[in-house]
Every structure is written in C-alpha cells, then in structure tokens.
Design an enzyme around this catalytic site. Structure first.
Site, short mmCIF file in Angstrom:
data_model
loop_
_atom_site.label_atom_id
_atom_site.label_comp_id
_atom_site.label_asym_id
_atom_site.label_seq_id
_atom_site.Cartn_x
_atom_site.Cartn_y
_atom_site.Cartn_z
N ASN A 7 0.87 -1.17 0.00
CA ASN A 7 0.00 0.00 0.00
C ASN A 7 0.91 1.23 0.00
O ASN A 7 1.50 1.58 1.02
CB ASN A 7 -0.89 -0.04 1.25
CG ASN A 7 -1.86 1.12 1.30
OD1 ASN A 7 -1.82 2.02 0.45
ND2 ASN A 7 -2.73 1.13 2.29
N ARG A 91 -2.56 -2.13 -3.49
CA ARG A 91 -3.76 -1.33 -3.30
C ARG A 91 -3.68 -0.16 -4.28
O ARG A 91 -2.67 0.55 -4.32
CB ARG A 91 -3.81 -0.81 -1.87
CG ARG A 91 -5.01 0.06 -1.65
CD ARG A 91 -5.00 0.67 -0.29
NE ARG A 91 -6.22 1.44 -0.11
CZ ARG A 91 -6.30 2.51 0.65
NH1 ARG A 91 -5.25 2.93 1.32
NH2 ARG A 91 -7.43 3.16 0.77
N HIS A 180 -12.83 2.85 -0.08
CA HIS A 180 -12.82 1.79 0.95
C HIS A 180 -13.54 0.54 0.45
O HIS A 180 -14.06 -0.26 1.24
CB HIS A 180 -13.55 2.22 2.24
CG HIS A 180 -12.94 3.37 2.97
ND1 HIS A 180 -13.69 4.37 3.53
CD2 HIS A 180 -11.65 3.69 3.25
CE1 HIS A 180 -12.91 5.25 4.12
NE2 HIS A 180 -11.65 4.86 3.96
N ARG A 241 -12.01 15.55 7.57
CA ARG A 241 -12.78 15.92 6.37
C ARG A 241 -14.23 16.25 6.73
O ARG A 241 -14.83 15.60 7.58
CB ARG A 241 -12.78 14.77 5.36
CG ARG A 241 -11.44 14.59 4.70
CD ARG A 241 -11.43 13.38 3.78
NE ARG A 241 -10.31 12.53 4.08
CZ ARG A 241 -10.23 11.25 3.79
NH1 ARG A 241 -11.22 10.64 3.15
NH2 ARG A 241 -9.15 10.55 4.10
N GLU A 385 -8.22 -5.25 5.16
CA GLU A 385 -8.05 -4.94 3.74
C GLU A 385 -6.88 -5.70 3.14
O GLU A 385 -6.92 -6.12 1.99
CB GLU A 385 -7.89 -3.43 3.57
CG GLU A 385 -9.20 -2.71 3.84
CD GLU A 385 -9.06 -1.20 3.96
OE1 GLU A 385 -9.28 -0.52 2.96
OE2 GLU A 385 -8.74 -0.72 5.06
#
Ligand code: AMP
Length: 398
Positions: A7, A91, A180, A241, A385
C-alpha cells in the site's frame, strides 16, 4: 503461496507478507519519509519485536529493496529469498469506471490506471510508483491491482450521478465512485458468514468509521450506494474531512476569507470534520472522548454531530434497500469506540434493534451487539483490507 501486499503513499509504503494458505501474516511493516530526510523502516516479523531502522530511502524503489532485505534478513526475516514471494497485491485507490474488479497488472493496465490519475492526484501516482518499483525489483513475479473503487462499480446510475449538467459526467466522468471498497466488500461478506447466511440473501449496511469514514448499502451481495463521491471528501463527517456540505460554502468562504477555492477544499479535507468541529482540538476520537468527559463542550458537539450524520445515512440506505438485515461497524472508530456505536445505535431503535451495552464494551473483535430476536443484527466486524487484497491476488494469479 506467499503474497506481498503493498500500500504505497506519496512518501510511505506499508507492506504485509501473507501466507495465502493459512492466511497468516508472516511479517508486516512500514517505510516512512521516503524521499525525505530521516527515512526509516519499521519491520515486525510474526511473533517478533517491532524494530525501527533508519535507512536512506531516496525513492520507492529503494524502499522496496529494503523491504525485501528485511523479509529475507537472517535475524528478522521470514523467508529465505525473493523466490518465496509468489505474487504481489497492490492497493490502488482509483480505478475510475474502467476497473470493476481486481486485475492482473500489465503495461496496458498501468496506462489505464494512469488515465485515472486526474481523479485521485494524490494517491494514484504514488500507487503506480509502488507498482513500477516492485516490477523493477521483482521481474517475473505476477502483480495484481486491487482498487478501492471497484466494489462500488455496481451502483446504479441513480445512485452515482450528481444533479449537475449531464455533460460534465460525459466530458469529465464527474460522478460518485466511492472508496474503501475492499473493506466494504470484506466486511459485508464476513458479516454474512458470521451469521451463517449467504450475502446474496441479505441487505447489509457497512459503516467503515476510521479517520476516513464511509458507509455503504450492500443489497444481495452488490453495492448499491455509498457515501464517498468523486473524491473521499463526500459523505460522513470524518477525522479531518467535512463530508457533505452545501457546495455554495466554497465560494462564500473563499470570498469572505480572501482565499482560493483550492484553499477552501484543502480546509475541507485537512482542517474540518471532528477536528474542525472541536475547534482544532483533535481528529482522534480518543482525545475527543477524554475532552468531552472533562466538560469540553466543543468536543461533545463534535461527537454528537458525527454520530447524527452516521445515523442519517443508515436511515437513507435502509430506505434505498427497502429494509436492512445487518448493520456492521468496522475500522478504527467502528471497531473500538463503544461510545460512538452506542450513540449511533440509539437512533436505530425504530428499525427493531438494540445494542447490548455489556457486549458493546468489547473492542476490536467480531461480535454481535444486538439480541437474537431483534429484526436487525448490529455487529462489529474488524476489517482486514490486506487479507482481502491477498485473497484477490491469489484468485487472479491462480
Ligand atoms: P483508522 O483510520 O481506521 O485507523 O481509525 C483511526 C481512528 O480510530 C482514530 O482517529 C481513533 O479516533 C479511532 N480509534 C482507534 N482506537 C480507538 C479506541 N481504542 N477508542 C476510540 N477510538 C479509537
């Protein structure tokens, strides 16, 4: 087969080496400050100590080389040589409309990922650097790209289109993509599995509540809606965010503060969410909980505003699917933060569900929080993940 899961960020590289048969993590780690001074690798072999080593990493290729060195090292290594890595799973953040599932990486695929760079200018170029570095150091080892957006490609047009002139979708592909995806896919499958049911027969809402947060509606095994949009800024209130806002705020604020629209978007990405709501106190829910207990009203407001937004989305997605069977919490906050889960669940009694407050104290484990007789099952399913990427990689390579 051992699968190396990568990743890659702009100055970091996270890795895990996973034995795909036992699904055990053999080693994991992080290269940080790549291309900056004081770069370091933090490497952790299974059952061993986490060790940080400062080492010069001028670029990602150097970082991949160091990762391989650590994995094959005599004392902290877990494999004898590079030959024991059967495949690499990468990823990739944005696959645009081109990738609705993971794919074997070829020169053509790299070009197509490059064509999505516009949509994720911070992430995709970094992901590609990681892919190229691995190809250089591990020629002949099959590589697979697993896209954050892929699982959401099943959304119908009515869910992914914005109410703006259609020509912008046609010209620039402005639409909701969602992120996601690997987590939403993994958690919804695992939730069904835990209940001994087929995901195809279920309506599932996955609440991925981490520093970045998104929620998805998975009906009959496919995603029919999700809260993140063209970028990961839309939807829930997150750590830093804003999530959904009135788009007119951007020009209003730019005008009032004498800053550019880009500056405002940067504020919405980096200084908003619970960090902004708490007057810059923290984006971390642990800090906010402590401050709230100490009587900090802004921290309390931030936590209430956050939970309310999640509950509203759960209501919306229940309507979108015409019902819900499972609500699954995952990621940092979803897995660990009992107070957030309790507050969100407090809004859900109308659905015919409840949360056992004793069970809700458990952290980071698969657990069913509702009662067996409840109409809707509320549960915690820790996301994984990396394992999902490793599984997809093996599926494609074999
Ligand atoms: P993630 O992005 O999935 O790693 O989630 C990170 C967020 O999870 C952090 O900002 C924390 O607010 C939250 N988190 C992690 N552990 C805990 C915990 N034990 N209690 C409350 N919140 C936690």
């Amino acid at each position: 087969m051992n699968v190396l899961v990568i990743n890659c960020g702009s100055s970091s590289l996270k890795y895990q080496l996973i034995d795909s048969e036992s699904e055990e993590v053999l080693a994991k780690g992080l290269c940080e400050r790549i291309g900056i001074n004081a770069s370091a690798i933090i490497h952790e072999p299974a059952g061993g100590e986490k060790v940080k080593t400062e080492v010069d990493m001028p670029d990602h290729t150097a970082a991949v080389r160091i990762v391989i060195e650590k994995l094959t090292d005599e004392s902290v290594g877990v494999i004898a040589s590079l030959k024991e890595i059967g495949a690499v799973g990468h990823r990739v953040v944005h696959g645009g409309e081109k990738f609705s599932e993971a794919t074997l990486i070829t020169p053509e695929v790299i070009k197509e990922v490059e064509s999505c760079n516009d949509l994720a200018p911070l992430h995709n170029p970094a992901n590609l650097v990681g892919i190229r570095s691995c190809m250089e150091i591990m020629p002949g080892v099959p590589m697979v790209g697993v896209f954050d957006t892929a699982f959401h490609q099943t959304m119908p047009k009515k869910a992914y289109l914005y109410g703006i002139p259609y020509e912008y979708y046609e010209k620039y592909k402005i639409r909701r993509y969602g992120f996601h995806g690997t987590s939403h896919d993994y958690v919804s499958s695992r939730a069904a599995e835990i209940l001994g049911k087929d995901r195809k027969d279920l309506k599932i809402i996955v609440c991925h509540l981490g520093n970045g947060a998104s929620i998805s509606a998975v009906d009959g095994g496919v995603c029919i809606d999700t809260s993140m949009g063209l970028t990961p800024l839309e939807g829930l209130i997150m750590g830093t965010r804003s999530g959904d806002i009135d788009p007119a705020i951007i020009s209003f604020l730019a005008d009032k503060e004498g800053i550019t629209a880009d500056d405002v978007v940067s504020i919405l990405n980096k200084k908003s969410g619970v960090l902004g709501l708490s007057n810059g106190l923290s984006s971390d829910f642990r800090d906010l909980a402590t401050a709230s207990e100490d009587g900090n009203e802004q921290a309390t407001t931030a936590l209430h505003t956050y939970a309310y937004r999640v509950a509203k989305y759960i209501g919306a997605y229940t309507a979108a699917m015409g019902g819900v069977d499972i609500i699954a919490f995952t990621a940092g906050v979803g897995e660990n933060n009992a107070a957030a889960r309790e507050e969100i669940a407090g809004y859900l009694e109308y659905l015919g569900t409840s949360v056992d407050l004793e069970k809700n104290k458990i952290r980071g484990e698969e657990i069913i929080l509702s009662k067996p007789e409840d109409k809707v099952t509320v549960m915690v399913v820790p996301t994984n993940e990396e394992l999902a990427i490793a599984r997809e990689t093996v599926r494609l390579v074999q």
